[in-house]
Each structure stands twice: as structure tokens, then as C-alpha cells.
Design a protein around this motif. Structure first.
Motif, short mmCIF file in Angstrom:
data_model
loop_
_atom_site.label_atom_id
_atom_site.label_comp_id
_atom_site.label_asym_id
_atom_site.label_seq_id
_atom_site.Cartn_x
_atom_site.Cartn_y
_atom_site.Cartn_z
N ALA A 8 0.84 -1.19 0.00
CA ALA A 8 0.00 0.00 0.00
C ALA A 8 0.88 1.25 0.00
N TYR A 9 0.29 2.37 -0.40
CA TYR A 9 1.01 3.64 -0.35
C TYR A 9 1.40 3.91 1.11
N PRO A 10 2.63 4.32 1.36
CA PRO A 10 3.11 4.48 2.74
C PRO A 10 2.58 5.75 3.42
N ASP A 11 1.30 5.69 3.80
CA ASP A 11 0.68 6.80 4.51
C ASP A 11 0.72 6.53 6.02
N GLU A 12 -0.06 7.28 6.79
CA GLU A 12 -0.06 7.10 8.24
C GLU A 12 -0.50 5.70 8.64
N ARG A 13 -1.53 5.18 7.95
CA ARG A 13 -2.01 3.84 8.27
C ARG A 13 -0.93 2.79 8.03
N PRO A 56 -4.24 3.38 -12.95
CA PRO A 56 -4.37 4.63 -12.19
C PRO A 56 -3.11 4.90 -11.40
N THR A 57 -3.00 6.11 -10.90
CA THR A 57 -1.79 6.46 -10.15
C THR A 57 -1.92 6.15 -8.68
N ALA A 58 -3.13 5.97 -8.19
CA ALA A 58 -3.31 5.73 -6.75
C ALA A 58 -3.52 4.26 -6.48
N ALA A 59 -2.92 3.78 -5.40
CA ALA A 59 -3.15 2.40 -4.99
C ALA A 59 -4.55 2.28 -4.40
N TYR A 108 7.94 5.24 -3.47
CA TYR A 108 6.80 4.41 -3.87
C TYR A 108 6.22 4.92 -5.19
N VAL A 109 5.97 6.23 -5.28
CA VAL A 109 5.40 6.81 -6.49
C VAL A 109 6.34 6.62 -7.68
N ALA A 110 7.62 6.89 -7.46
CA ALA A 110 8.59 6.75 -8.56
C ALA A 110 8.69 5.31 -9.03
N THR A 111 8.55 4.37 -8.11
CA THR A 111 8.69 2.96 -8.46
C THR A 111 7.46 2.41 -9.16
N PHE A 112 6.30 2.58 -8.56
CA PHE A 112 5.11 1.88 -9.03
C PHE A 112 4.23 2.70 -9.98
N ASP A 113 4.36 4.00 -9.96
CA ASP A 113 3.54 4.82 -10.85
C ASP A 113 4.26 5.23 -12.12
N HIS A 114 5.59 5.20 -12.11
CA HIS A 114 6.35 5.74 -13.23
C HIS A 114 7.20 4.71 -13.96
N ARG A 115 7.16 3.45 -13.52
CA ARG A 115 7.95 2.42 -14.21
C ARG A 115 7.02 1.30 -14.66
#
Length: 203
Positions: A7-12, A185-188, A54-61
Motif C-alpha cells: 500500500a502507499y506508505p501513509d499514516e495507516r 491509475p496512479t493511486a493504490a 513508492y510513487v517513482a517505483t510503481f507509478d512511473h515504471r
């Protein structure tokens, strides 16, 4: 547990790392040790840096795509059919996806595999999983440890699967684009809604 770490590394995400550590310590070493290594990295890295990574890895590659049907079908008509079949499989098991969730996101598939004790979707997409694992490993990504843990829960690669991995690595997914909207999409996605009383698992 692996699904939480994808998952995206947010507070949760950060709040659940202690839970991941406790669970990973009880797994066999090939499954648990990579998760503990990733948890070490996630706890030590600045949160803004981890999120940007995370964004650079999974959204841009493209070779690090978390949407499994993309590896086999690219953005072709066949991918739409594959997504529908996955959604139908979840519905038969009593699962419901949100409108903003795609059924082939690896975190969603891992949640389903753990709760239903059914890894057949992961096995069906083993070639794509291995290509993702290799791409993460070769780029030095910390998420390579999460994929190594996933692979350790699955049967050894067969000859046909090795051939499929080699083909995907050399050629990439199909590129037919006619009449299609982008599927990535760009969001997990958020966690899958599970039926009442459904247990969790290692994934």
C-alpha cells in the motif's frame, strides 16, 4: 501481511508496521525474513522519502506495475475481460470491490488469496509476478523483499512459466491501444471489503 506493505506508505501504513513485524517473525524464514528487512527499511527511511520512492517505483515504471493483468495483456481488449473475470471470482467468494479499485492490483489479489486460502490467481499470474520481482530487485528497490516473500509462498516455477517470464522480460506486454482507456491509475486501491468473519493471512 505482504498486501499491507504494497500500500502507499501513509499514516495507516506506518501504524501497521509493528503488526507486520509480529506476524513476519512467525513465518518460515524465506517468507518472513524479507518482510522484516523491508519493515526495517520502512521504519528507518524518512516518510516523505519512502512515499516519493513508492510513487517513482510503481507509478512511473511500467516494469514495476502492480496491476497483474497488465503483464499478460497490456492495455488491450483482453485485459478488460481478465479484469471482469477476477471481479466475478471475488463476487462468488462474497467479496466486494469499491468503484475506484481494480481487481488485478497485487495488494487486492494478496488480500483475497489470504482470506480465501486460495492462491490460484497468484499462480495464474506467476510470470508477471516474477517479472515484477526481478525488476524491483534489479533496480535496488526495497519492495523487492516484499515480492521475494510472495514468491516464497508459491510453487516453484515450471518450465512454461520460466519461458513466459523470459518472453515478458524481452518483449514487454502487448501494446494494442485501439478503443481503450488507460487501465493504470496512479493511486493504490484501498483494502478490499471482506465478508464478515473472514480471517486474514500471511499475504
Amino acid at each position: 501481511m505482504q498486501s499491507l506493505l504494497l500500500a502507499y506508505p501513509d499514516e495507516r501504513f506506518h501504524a501497521e508496521l509493528p503488526l507486520v513485524r509480529r506476524a513476519a517473525a512467525a513465518f518460515p524464514d524465506p517468507v518472513g525474513a524479507p518482510l522484516l528487512r523491508f519493515a526495517d527499511h520502512a521504519e528507518q527511511a524518512p516518510r516523505t522519502v519512502l512515499a516519493a520512492d513508492y510513487v517513482a517505483t510503481f507509478d512511473h515504471r511500467k516494469r514495476c506495475c502492480l496491476f497483474l493483468t497488465y503483464y499478460a495483456h497490456g492495455d488491450t481488449r483482453k485485459r478488460g475481460v481478465a479484469l471482469l473475470r477476477l471481479k466475478q471470482a471475488y463476487a462468488r467468494a462474497g467479496w466486494r470491490l469499491g468503484d475506484d479499485e481494480l481487481s488485478d492490483h497485487l495488494a487486492v489479489v494478496l488480500e483475497f488469496a489470504a482470506a480465501a486460502d486460495d492462491a490460484h490467481i497468484l499462480v495464474e499470474h506467476r510470470a508477471g509476478l516474477e517479472l515484477l520481482r526481478i525488476a524491483l530487485r534489479d533496480s535496488g528497490s526495497p519492495w523487492a523483499d516484499v515480492l521475494a516473500s510472495v514468491s516464497a509462498t508459491l510453487p516453484a516455477l515450471s518450465g512454461d512459466e520460466r519461458t513466459a517470464v523470459a518472453r515478458l522480460a524481452a518483449q514487454g506486454p502487448p501494446e494494442e491501444q485501439v478503443g481503450l482507456a488507460p487501465y493504470i491509475p496512479t493511486a493504490a486501491p484501498a483494502a478490499v471489503s471482506r465478508p464478515p468473519g473472514t480471517p486474514g493471512g500471511s499475504r
